[in-house]
Design a protein around this motif. Structure first.
Motif, PDB file in Angstrom:
ATOM      1  N   GLU A 100      50.949  37.113  44.107  1.00  0.00           N
ATOM      2  CA  GLU A 100      52.347  37.506  44.283  1.00  0.00           C
ATOM      3  C   GLU A 100      52.973  36.813  45.492  1.00  0.00           C
ATOM      4  OE1 GLU A 100      53.708  41.690  42.889  1.00  0.00           O
ATOM      5  OE2 GLU A 100      51.895  41.972  44.067  1.00  0.00           O
ATOM      6  N   VAL A 107      56.201  34.235  45.627  1.00  0.00           N
ATOM      7  CA  VAL A 107      57.359  34.314  46.517  1.00  0.00           C
ATOM      8  C   VAL A 107      57.565  32.979  47.220  1.00  0.00           C
ATOM      9  CG1 VAL A 107      58.248  35.370  48.643  1.00  0.00           C
ATOM     10  CG2 VAL A 107      57.267  36.811  46.853  1.00  0.00           C
ATOM     11  N   LYS A 162      59.903  34.655  42.632  1.00  0.00           N
ATOM     12  CA  LYS A 162      60.461  35.988  42.829  1.00  0.00           C
ATOM     13  C   LYS A 162      60.940  36.077  44.279  1.00  0.00           C
ATOM     14  CE  LYS A 162      57.607  39.467  42.747  1.00  0.00           C
ATOM     15  NZ  LYS A 162      56.576  40.411  42.273  1.00  0.00           N
ATOM     16  N   PRO A 163      61.984  36.860  44.546  1.00  0.00           N
ATOM     17  CA  PRO A 163      62.540  36.883  45.899  1.00  0.00           C
ATOM     18  C   PRO A 163      61.658  37.586  46.924  1.00  0.00           C
ATOM     19  CG  PRO A 163      64.146  37.661  44.274  1.00  0.00           C
ATOM     20  CD  PRO A 163      62.814  37.614  43.606  1.00  0.00           C
ATOM     21  N   ALA A 164      60.897  38.594  46.484  1.00  0.00           N
ATOM     22  CA  ALA A 164      60.170  39.424  47.447  1.00  0.00           C
ATOM     23  C   ALA A 164      59.008  40.133  46.782  1.00  0.00           C
ATOM     24  CB  ALA A 164      61.114  40.452  48.076  1.00  0.00           C
ATOM     25  N   VAL A 165      58.067  40.571  47.613  1.00  0.00           N
ATOM     26  CA  VAL A 165      56.981  41.467  47.207  1.00  0.00           C
ATOM     27  C   VAL A 165      57.086  42.720  48.062  1.00  0.00           C
ATOM     28  CG1 VAL A 165      54.491  41.849  47.181  1.00  0.00           C
ATOM     29  CG2 VAL A 165      55.392  39.633  46.513  1.00  0.00           C
ATOM     30  N   LEU A 170      57.553  32.264  55.544  1.00  0.00           N
ATOM     31  CA  LEU A 170      57.628  33.611  55.000  1.00  0.00           C
ATOM     32  C   LEU A 170      58.014  34.604  56.096  1.00  0.00           C
ATOM     33  CD1 LEU A 170      54.664  33.863  52.470  1.00  0.00           C
ATOM     34  CD2 LEU A 170      57.066  33.335  52.049  1.00  0.00           C
ATOM     35  N   VAL A 184      59.059  38.290  52.098  1.00  0.00           N
ATOM     36  CA  VAL A 184      60.149  37.534  51.490  1.00  0.00           C
ATOM     37  C   VAL A 184      60.114  36.096  51.980  1.00  0.00           C
ATOM     38  CG1 VAL A 184      61.551  39.624  51.486  1.00  0.00           C
ATOM     39  CG2 VAL A 184      61.917  37.928  53.271  1.00  0.00           C
ATOM     40  N   SER A 185      60.704  35.215  51.192  1.00  0.00           N
ATOM     41  CA  SER A 185      61.066  33.875  51.642  1.00  0.00           C
ATOM     42  C   SER A 185      62.548  33.946  51.971  1.00  0.00           C
ATOM     43  CB  SER A 185      60.816  32.840  50.533  1.00  0.00           C
ATOM     44  OG  SER A 185      61.498  31.639  50.831  1.00  0.00           O
ATOM     45  N   HIS A 222      64.815  31.698  49.798  1.00  0.00           N
ATOM     46  CA  HIS A 222      64.950  32.070  48.397  1.00  0.00           C
ATOM     47  C   HIS A 222      65.670  33.407  48.218  1.00  0.00           C
ATOM     48  CE1 HIS A 222      61.230  29.353  47.771  1.00  0.00           C
ATOM     49  NE2 HIS A 222      62.322  28.691  47.484  1.00  0.00           N
ATOM     50  N   VAL A 223      65.379  34.379  49.094  1.00  0.00           N
ATOM     51  CA  VAL A 223      66.013  35.681  48.920  1.00  0.00           C
ATOM     52  C   VAL A 223      67.496  35.604  49.265  1.00  0.00           C
ATOM     53  CG1 VAL A 223      65.661  36.731  51.207  1.00  0.00           C
ATOM     54  CG2 VAL A 223      65.571  38.158  49.172  1.00  0.00           C
TER      55      VAL A 223
END
Length: 269
Positions: free
Chosen positions: A42, A46, A51-54, A83, A95-96, A99-100
């Motif tokens: 996961e 990210v 995907k924006p976040a875990v 990150l 999160v990145s 990207h987020v």
């Protein structure tokens, strides 16, 4: 099924050890091997923009333990820098920032819809971000907050906290996790919702990663089946975008998106 070349990545044993040594609270409370590998997958998703976040929920490890874990993954050559650990209330998200923030900017443009499931309503209903002005301001606030870590590339793993005393965390997390149709409800209604015994279409997206290991569950979200026809275009756009981003990386294979209809006596959000 594609055979993934994992020779350039750390061995699964090293990934498990990194999680158990940094996130465990004593031998018995360390995350099991399967959870450790799923978490690593996961986090990599990210970092690759899938995907924006875990939302970390494996155990009660906090931001400092997560920071040590991510720094060890970087030391193993598994991740590059960039990150960020975002604390909201008692919760930690990985999160990145780049990207987020891109995702949240698209949210402000109206690319997702919301389903109001307030318990005072007889049935769920669709609403837009323009009908949720407080939430719209909150999304803008999160973007501003994360633009600092996005600019500061000197830190291997950065960390910050957002105060959230009056936030609807169910909706905020739905947005940050990249759901195309997050649930929302009136904050003064408590946790009650109108989803009990409501047929729900549950979407899941999975990707293959390490040979011999189960797929990574990338997304899992639901929409009321009665509202699905009106939400079909938004979900199709989400799926098309995910498949486009998937084609830009080579760490994962076999993206699979499926749905099923379930009816539950009660739904916890």
């Amino acid at each position: 099924m594609l055979l993934l070349d994992v020779m350039s990545s750390p061995s699964p044993q090293l990934l498990v050890a990194a999680a158990q040594q940094n996130l465990g609270l004593g031998k018995r409370r360390s995350p099991p091997q399967a959870i450790c590998l799923h978490l690593a997958g996961e986090v990599l998703a990210v970092a690759r923009g899938l995907k924006p976040a875990v939302l970390y929920d494996c155990n009660c490890a906090g931001a400092s333990e997560l920071q040590s874990y991510l720094e060890e993954l970087q030391g193993l050559g598994f991740l590059t820098s960039g990150l960020h650990i975002l604390e909201i209330g008692e919760n930690s998200l990985i999160v990145s920032p780049e990207h987020v923030c891109q995702h949240l900017e698209q949210v402000l443009l109206g690319t997702i819809a919301f389903v109001d499931v307030s318990g005072c309503q007889p049935h769920p209903c669709v609403c837009s971000l323009d009908q949720l002005q407080d939430l719209k301001a909150l999304v803008a606030e999160i973007i501003t907050h994360l633009q600092g870590p996005q600019r500061d590339l000197s830190l291997a793993v950065s960390h910050s906290r957002l105060h959230s005393s009056d936030w609807n965390l169910c909706t905020v997390f739905g947005i940050l996790l990249g759901y195309p149709v997050p649930y929302t409800f009136h904050p003064n209604q408590g946790d009650d919702n109108c989803l009990a015994l409501t047929p729900l279409r549950v979407f899941t997206a999975r990707i293959s990663w390490l040979l011999g290991q189960p797929p990574i569950l990338l997304y899992s979200f639901s929409v009321p089946e009665s509202l699905f026809p009106g939400l079909r275009d938004i979900i199709n756009t989400w799926e098309k975008d995910l498949r486009t981003r998937f084609r830009t990386q080579n760490d994962f294979a076999d993206l699979s998106i499926s749905s099923e209809i379930v009816t539950l006596p009660a739904v916890a959000l």
